[in-house]
Design a protein around this motif. Structure first.
Motif, PDB file in Angstrom:
ATOM      1  N   UNK A 155      36.846  48.426  46.298  1.00 48.25           N
ATOM      2  CA  UNK A 155      37.914  49.408  46.077  1.00 48.25           C
ATOM      3  C   UNK A 155      39.160  48.732  45.503  1.00 48.25           C
ATOM      4  N   UNK A 156      39.498  47.570  46.054  1.00 53.19           N
ATOM      5  CA  UNK A 156      40.690  46.848  45.602  1.00 53.19           C
ATOM      6  C   UNK A 156      40.494  46.250  44.199  1.00 53.19           C
ATOM      7  N   UNK A 157      39.252  45.816  43.931  1.00 49.28           N
ATOM      8  CA  UNK A 157      38.984  45.271  42.602  1.00 49.28           C
ATOM      9  C   UNK A 157      39.086  46.355  41.528  1.00 49.28           C
ATOM     10  N   UNK A 158      38.574  47.542  41.819  1.00 48.72           N
ATOM     11  CA  UNK A 158      38.682  48.646  40.868  1.00 48.72           C
ATOM     12  C   UNK A 158      40.144  48.997  40.612  1.00 48.72           C
ATOM     13  N   UNK A 159      40.940  49.003  41.682  1.00 48.69           N
ATOM     14  CA  UNK A 159      42.362  49.313  41.541  1.00 48.69           C
ATOM     15  C   UNK A 159      43.054  48.257  40.687  1.00 48.69           C
ATOM     16  N   UNK A 160      42.726  46.977  40.954  1.00 55.65           N
ATOM     17  CA  UNK A 160      43.352  45.898  40.193  1.00 55.65           C
ATOM     18  C   UNK A 160      42.934  45.950  38.729  1.00 55.65           C
ATOM     19  N   UNK A 199      44.231  47.004  33.059  1.00 59.87           N
ATOM     20  CA  UNK A 199      43.989  47.756  31.828  1.00 59.87           C
ATOM     21  C   UNK A 199      45.265  48.483  31.391  1.00 59.87           C
ATOM     22  N   UNK A 200      45.975  49.034  32.381  1.00 62.47           N
ATOM     23  CA  UNK A 200      47.227  49.732  32.073  1.00 62.47           C
ATOM     24  C   UNK A 200      48.257  48.746  31.534  1.00 62.47           C
ATOM     25  N   UNK A 201      48.331  47.561  32.172  1.00 64.59           N
ATOM     26  CA  UNK A 201      49.285  46.542  31.718  1.00 64.59           C
ATOM     27  C   UNK A 201      48.964  46.090  30.301  1.00 64.59           C
ATOM     28  N   UNK A 202      47.657  45.914  30.013  1.00 67.13           N
ATOM     29  CA  UNK A 202      47.261  45.487  28.677  1.00 67.13           C
ATOM     30  C   UNK A 202      47.592  46.559  27.652  1.00 67.13           C
TER      31      UNK A 202
END
Length: 236
Positions: free
Chosen positions: A58-63, A68-71
């Motif tokens: 769950x945490x990996x998907x969030x990260x 992706x948003x940051x990129x």
């Protein structure tokens, strides 16, 4: 073993190893309780990495979504920069033209190296070797972008590369090294040398090369000189 894998993923153990999360994962693996799951890790019935992956999914998907948003934001930032006069760096970013691209001095990439672009704030893209320690950090991953060498330019463009030559300190060694480099039709932009009390000579040299194959040709020729111990590329 499981905790070690979770730490390697850079997650907080207290946040991941909650009773509810551990029970959820042990149930997914069809263990009757968490003790059985950890025992299975101990006798290799299931790997610690498999358990850690389930615990952190769950945490990996969030990260990943945040990265992706940051990129995406970083690419938008790139496209909003004013156009610059094209400079022949020998590298291009697919889909983005008129962009300031510079080769990073920390690792001095040359054609043939695996490379990646790092989106800087307000200064375009800096190009690094893929194994450069400066971009292999978690806080840098979100600003990495694929780049590639432009073969048409690299046939004629030269790149400065630093090499370090070690050998037995004898008369004429430096002259033989200079002659060997000259035989490969390679320009030398800087050279310096020193020796220690053990009669080991160290020659530092900057040469102008076109690609990795050209560099290897120079290195191989220098290694043919008697009393040379090693020749290595220097990465700052």
């Amino acid at each position: 073993m499981v905790e070690k894998e979770i730490k390697a993923m850079d997650f907080d153990l207290k946040e991941i190893l909650t009773p509810e999360n551990v029970k959820r994962v042990s149930d997914k693996f069809n263990f009757s309780n968490e003790e059985d799951m950890y025992a299975a890790v101990g006798y290799n019935g299931v790997t610690a990495l498999q358990v850690a992956n389930r615990l952190t999914e769950k945490w990996r998907k969030k990260r990943d979504m945040e990265q992706e948003k940051d990129l995406s934001n970083a690419v938008s930032e790139l496209k909003s920069l004013p156009p610059v006069k094209k400079r022949e760096s020998g590298v291009r970013v697919s889909g983005i033209d008129n962009l300031l691209i510079r080769l990073s001095r920390c690792c001095n990439p040359i054609p043939g190296d695996d490379i990646v672009g790092f989106i800087t704030k307000g200064r375009g893209v800096s190009v690094h070797r893929s194994d450069c320690t400066n971009i292999n950090k978690d806080d840098a991953q979100a600003r990495l972008i694929p780049v590639e060498w432009e073969s048409a330019l690299n046939d004629r463009k030269e790149y400065n590369v630093d090499i370090e030559i070690s050998g037995y300190d004898r008369r004429g060694l430096l002259n033989e090294v200079l002659q060997a480099v000259n035989e490969t039709k390679t320009n030398i932009t800087a050279v310096s040398g020193k020796s220690d009390r053990n009669k080991v000579a160290t020659i530092n040299m900057s040469i102008a090369i076109t690609n990795v194959s050209h560099l290897q040709k120079v290195v191989d020729r220098i290694k043919q000189i008697p009393d040379i111990y090693s020749v290595r590329r220097v990465l700052n």
